[in-house]
Write an enzyme that holds these catalytic residues in place. Sequence first.
Site, PDB file in Angstrom:
ATOM      1  N   LYS A   1       0.766  -1.408   0.047  1.00  0.00           N
ATOM      2  CA  LYS A   1       0.070  -0.035  -0.015  1.00  0.00           C
ATOM      3  C   LYS A   1       0.729   1.371  -0.050  1.00  0.00           C
ATOM      4  O   LYS A   1       2.009   1.167   0.141  1.00  0.00           O
ATOM      5  CB  LYS A   1      -0.720  -0.288   1.279  1.00  0.00           C
ATOM      6  CG  LYS A   1      -0.075   0.075   2.509  1.00  0.00           C
ATOM      7  CD  LYS A   1      -0.951  -0.432   3.856  1.00  0.00           C
ATOM      8  CE  LYS A   1      -0.108  -0.397   5.094  1.00  0.00           C
ATOM      9  NZ  LYS A   1      -1.124  -0.813   6.197  1.00  0.00           N
TER      10      LYS A   1
ATOM     11  N   TYR B   1      17.862  29.016  10.150  1.00  0.00           N
ATOM     12  CA  TYR B   1      16.497  29.890  10.711  1.00  0.00           C
ATOM     13  C   TYR B   1      16.674  29.808  12.076  1.00  0.00           C
ATOM     14  O   TYR B   1      16.908  28.778  12.894  1.00  0.00           O
ATOM     15  CB  TYR B   1      15.095  29.072  10.348  1.00  0.00           C
ATOM     16  CG  TYR B   1      15.120  29.483   8.768  1.00  0.00           C
ATOM     17  CD1 TYR B   1      14.813  30.829   8.373  1.00  0.00           C
ATOM     18  CD2 TYR B   1      14.628  28.521   7.761  1.00  0.00           C
ATOM     19  CE1 TYR B   1      14.425  30.892   7.200  1.00  0.00           C
ATOM     20  CE2 TYR B   1      14.441  28.739   6.628  1.00  0.00           C
ATOM     21  CZ  TYR B   1      14.231  30.040   6.332  1.00  0.00           C
ATOM     22  OH  TYR B   1      14.040  30.183   5.008  1.00  0.00           O
TER      23      TYR B   1
HETATM   24  C1  LIG Z   1      -0.138  -1.970   6.824  1.00  0.00           C
HETATM   25  C2  LIG Z   1      -1.135  -3.284   7.232  1.00  0.00           C
HETATM   26  C3  LIG Z   1      -0.308  -4.388   7.034  1.00  0.00           C
HETATM   27  C4  LIG Z   1       1.257  -4.443   7.227  1.00  0.00           C
HETATM   28  O1  LIG Z   1       1.697  -3.921   8.335  1.00  0.00           O
HETATM   29  P1  LIG Z   1       3.190  -3.972   8.565  1.00  0.00           P
HETATM   30  O2  LIG Z   1       3.171  -3.497   9.992  1.00  0.00           O
HETATM   31  O3  LIG Z   1       3.732  -2.918   7.750  1.00  0.00           O
HETATM   32  O4  LIG Z   1       3.861  -5.130   8.630  1.00  0.00           O
HETATM   33  C5  LIG Z   1      -1.220  -5.663   7.350  1.00  0.00           C
HETATM   34  N1  LIG Z   1      -2.112  -5.447   7.444  1.00  0.00           N
HETATM   35  C6  LIG Z   1      -3.072  -4.451   7.561  1.00  0.00           C
HETATM   36  C7  LIG Z   1      -4.411  -4.576   7.597  1.00  0.00           C
HETATM   37  C8  LIG Z   1      -2.416  -3.258   7.318  1.00  0.00           C
HETATM   38  O5  LIG Z   1      -3.233  -2.064   7.405  1.00  0.00           O
END
Ligand SMILES: *Cc1c(COP(=O)(O)O)cnc(C)c1O
Length: 346
Positions: free
Chosen positions: A33, A242
């Site tokens: 994702k 800054y």
């Molecule tokens: C993001 C996510 C994962 C992966 O999680 P990690 O901690 O990055 O391994 C798996 N299942 C769901 C439902 C997620 O939202």
Amino acid sequence: MSTAKLTIDLTALADNWRALDRLSESETGAVVKADGYGLGVAQVGKALAMAGARKFFVAQAEEGLALRRALGHGPEINVFSGHMAGDAELIRSADLIPMINSTDQLLRQVETLPGHVFGIQLDSGMNRLGMEPAEWAALRDIALAQRPPLVMSHLACADEPEHPMNAAQLQSFCDMTQGIDAPRSLAATGGILLGPAYHFDVTRPGIGLYGGLPFADAQTVVTLDLPVIQTRTVAAGETIGYGNTWTAQAETQVATVSGGYADGLLRAMGNASDAAFYHGDIRLPILGRVSMDLITVDVSSLSEPPESLRLLGDAQGVDTLADWAGTIGYEILTSLGARFERIYRS
Ligand SMILES: *Cc1c(COP(=O)(O)O)cnc(C)c1O
């Protein structure tokens, strides 16, 4: 050219997938994702498919389409957000598997895409996505009659092995899925490390593939080198950047590198006293505030002005930067800027 170089090691990525795969008997999926955690879903997806991943997970249907274009037909692409209004054509044409989260989504799915495969997401306690036990109890027989390829839930505290929430969610997931034939999935990276009781039929690692905690044994996937634009000598008593937040106690050689908070190099990092770059194995402290496009670094310990300095690599990874900024490696990775030149190594 003042563009920073983000090098993504696809061999290390594939090795991390294989290493996580070896930790369980079950099938190992891959979560890609948010554009493959910011690293490029097409390149990352293809490398993971070559390593052997056959079940992919994205957050949104549009991400599923981008992944399908990269992977072609074959691998399963599961969508955590399920079936949202307007998604039917995308789900059908890209051959996606929505993880149905509610009664509304189930109705939408069977009305708009009768006969199209779907999975189920259950809420085992995180209260974020998925059907709660009562809703599931009412729909269970109807949903299972469609032979879902996956029934999944997600752990809230898997990066804290001692947290009582893990066992509570495991129990809840077991209660909700007792006696079903459909393949089950509960574990992301943290859940894999909790041990076999959490693995079920399919695991869903994300962050561990990309070299982040809690998978401490991960290989480094991301290297970030920032070009030095200018170096100067700053006299004792002068200030840098800054807000004049840093004052030289002695004469200091200062390099200004190209990259800043507009590239996801969070401004909050500049407040950490141990924030640093590397040149070879020499540690070089960040001085003063992180600007939008620039960071200033103490290079007094180098014998010559450097051409570039390394912020991410073997010496320090996304979790180190995250600590400086008071966040997590996931946020550092997914914030890495669009301005970087991306170089894929395989
Ligand atoms: C993001 C996510 C994962 C992966 O999680 P990690 O901690 O990055 O391994 C798996 N299942 C769901 C439902 C997620 O939202």
